[in-house]
Design an enzyme around this catalytic site. Structure first.
Site, PDB file in Angstrom:
ATOM      1  N   ARG A 167      43.388  38.346  39.276  1.00 39.02           N
ATOM      2  CA  ARG A 167      42.125  39.032  38.911  1.00 39.02           C
ATOM      3  C   ARG A 167      41.216  38.100  38.110  1.00 39.02           C
ATOM      4  O   ARG A 167      40.001  38.095  38.284  1.00 39.02           O
ATOM      5  CB  ARG A 167      42.416  40.311  38.125  1.00 39.02           C
ATOM      6  N   GLU A 227      35.835  55.666  34.694  1.00 38.86           N
ATOM      7  CA  GLU A 227      37.084  55.223  34.063  1.00 38.86           C
ATOM      8  C   GLU A 227      36.941  55.415  32.558  1.00 38.86           C
ATOM      9  O   GLU A 227      35.900  55.859  32.074  1.00 38.86           O
ATOM     10  CB  GLU A 227      37.373  53.757  34.400  1.00 38.86           C
ATOM     11  N   LYS A 271      35.772  41.356  34.986  1.00 36.66           N
ATOM     12  CA  LYS A 271      36.286  41.651  33.636  1.00 36.66           C
ATOM     13  C   LYS A 271      35.602  40.746  32.613  1.00 36.66           C
ATOM     14  O   LYS A 271      36.191  39.786  32.117  1.00 36.66           O
ATOM     15  CB  LYS A 271      37.815  41.495  33.628  1.00 36.66           C
ATOM     16  N   HIS A 314      19.303  30.548  28.999  1.00 42.62           N
ATOM     17  CA  HIS A 314      19.962  31.571  29.824  1.00 42.62           C
ATOM     18  C   HIS A 314      20.585  30.986  31.091  1.00 42.62           C
ATOM     19  O   HIS A 314      21.673  31.378  31.488  1.00 42.62           O
ATOM     20  CB  HIS A 314      18.972  32.678  30.199  1.00 42.62           C
ATOM     21  N   TYR A 334      37.835  37.793  30.570  1.00 47.67           N
ATOM     22  CA  TYR A 334      39.074  37.855  29.798  1.00 47.67           C
ATOM     23  C   TYR A 334      40.157  38.571  30.576  1.00 47.67           C
ATOM     24  O   TYR A 334      39.890  39.192  31.607  1.00 47.67           O
ATOM     25  CB  TYR A 334      38.830  38.535  28.439  1.00 47.67           C
ATOM     26  N   LEU A 338      36.923  48.845  36.828  1.00 45.90           N
ATOM     27  CA  LEU A 338      37.755  47.648  36.824  1.00 45.90           C
ATOM     28  C   LEU A 338      39.018  47.957  37.643  1.00 45.90           C
ATOM     29  O   LEU A 338      39.587  49.040  37.512  1.00 45.90           O
ATOM     30  CB  LEU A 338      38.152  47.287  35.390  1.00 45.90           C
ATOM     31  N   ARG A 390      21.336  26.576  23.781  1.00 45.88           N
ATOM     32  CA  ARG A 390      21.082  27.939  24.232  1.00 45.88           C
ATOM     33  C   ARG A 390      19.953  27.998  25.266  1.00 45.88           C
ATOM     34  O   ARG A 390      18.819  27.632  24.979  1.00 45.88           O
ATOM     35  CB  ARG A 390      20.743  28.847  23.050  1.00 45.88           C
TER      36      ARG A 390
HETATM   37  N1  PLP Z   1      39.156  49.693  32.780  1.00 39.92           N
HETATM   38  C1  PLP Z   1      38.619  49.020  31.746  1.00 39.92           C
HETATM   39  C2  PLP Z   1      37.154  49.193  31.437  1.00 39.92           C
HETATM   40  C3  PLP Z   1      39.416  48.173  30.962  1.00 39.92           C
HETATM   41  O1  PLP Z   1      38.873  47.478  29.930  1.00 39.92           O
HETATM   42  C4  PLP Z   1      40.796  48.062  31.262  1.00 39.92           C
HETATM   43  C5  PLP Z   1      41.666  47.191  30.472  1.00 39.92           C
HETATM   44  O2  PLP Z   1      41.265  46.522  29.563  1.00 39.92           O
HETATM   45  C6  PLP Z   1      41.310  48.790  32.340  1.00 39.92           C
HETATM   46  C7  PLP Z   1      40.461  49.597  33.087  1.00 39.92           C
HETATM   47  C8  PLP Z   1      42.765  48.709  32.706  1.00 39.92           C
HETATM   48  O3  PLP Z   1      43.072  47.473  33.287  1.00 39.92           O
HETATM   49  P1  PLP Z   1      44.563  46.860  33.211  1.00 39.92           P
HETATM   50  O4  PLP Z   1      45.473  47.914  33.743  1.00 39.92           O
HETATM   51  O5  PLP Z   1      44.502  45.663  34.067  1.00 39.92           O
HETATM   52  O6  PLP Z   1      44.816  46.576  31.758  1.00 39.92           O
END
Ligand code: PLP
Length: 285
Positions: A52, A182, A149, A102, A33, A207, A100
């Protein structure tokens, strides 16, 4: 006005917008996403978000459901149909619908695409930034590829809920060596006593936030020092300031971590200046 979503080729009222029960995004979180800020009806940093997205899809060997230019048209159309001035646009691409199992479905299975948009309350966001937020810390129990992501966000969901139940707003994950990775849905920064900004280096453990990257440009333009390295909670407790970055919150000051006051307990000048300056460095379109 009813909200409109795009689902696999159709624009539908949200109440009629549904995915198949055998959608692999639903069954396996086999999907990725993106969330973009919408400001004055424009998408912020769309190019970087789509870059990304393509990287996440590539890592998982999921096809783009349509050409990038066509996807951009859908994103803008959903924003326009929902008359979003200030808010976010969300897109999710999955490996499609299949019985379904895997293992990957046959290669010709069409990937699924959902796009939604929603308004955000600008005054409420500004008020949170002016007050600053509390965060708690939790062990980082996510999988080893959070640089992709994916919608597999259960640990993030549980972390945010734990934060709320403890009277905080967000959670900072801490890896097994004691380093902050994070936040549950944002990147984490501190400003040291010497005024250096520190945020974890990019690896598979965080991320690569688009807001993080664009904030780097604002940091450089202000002549501030930046170190991309891991830091521990002890260092964060002694920091002058702390903040988180994400597309929906931009730069949001953190004023307590695990109940300990950061700096003077108020949003710091560095974080607030970066928040004000951010959109000079972001792309709008
Ligand atoms: N880290 C995580 C786990 C996130 O889910 C997000 C955003 O959803 C971010 C960092 C920040 O990413 P961005 O600045 O691209 O929104």
């Amino acid at each position: 006005m009813s909200r409109i979503a795009y689902v696999n080729g159709r624009y539908l009222p949200l109440r009629d917008a549904a995915v198949h029960v055998e959608d692999r995004g639903y069954q396996f979180a086999d999907s990725v996403y993106e969330v973009c800020e919408v400001r004055d009806g424009q998408l912020i940093d769309e190019r970087r978000h789509l870059d990304r997205l393509e990287r996440s899809l590539g890592e998982l060997r999921i096809r783009m459901p349509m050409a990038r230019a066509a996807l951009s048209v859908v994103l803008h159309e959903v924003v326009a149909r929902n008359r979003i001035g200030y808010g976010t646009v969300y897109l999710q691409i999955g490996r499609g619908v299949a019985r379904r199992d895997h293992a990957f479905p046959p290669l010709q299975t069409p990937p699924s695409l959902v796009v939604t948009a929603r308004p955000l309350n600008r005054a409420r966001n500004e008020a949170s930034a002016e007050k600053g937020i509390a965060v708690i810390s939790l062990p980082d129990n996510r999988w080893g590829r959070v640089d992709i992501k994916t919608t597999g966000l259960l640990p993030n969901v549980l972390a945010r809920q734990a934060a709320i139940e403890q009277g905080a707003r967000d959670a900072w994950f801490v890896d097994r060596d004691g380093f902050v990775t994070e936040a549950a849905s944002a990147n984490a920064f501190i400003v040291t006593a010497h005024g250096t900004l520190v945020t974890r280096q990019v690896d598979h453990g965080i991320l690569r936030g688009i807001t993080r990257t664009v904030t780097f440009e604002a940091i450089k333009a202000q002549g501030l020092a930046l170190e991309e390295r891991a830091f521990k909670l002890e260092e964060a407790y002694k920091a002058r300031e702390a903040f988180v970055t994400s597309a929906s919150q931009i730069v949001l000051p953190v004023v307590t971590i695990n109940g300990r006051t950061i700096g003077d307990g108020k949003p710091g000048p560095v974080a607030m200046a970066l928040r004000r300056e951010f959109h000079r460095f972001a792309e709008a379109g």
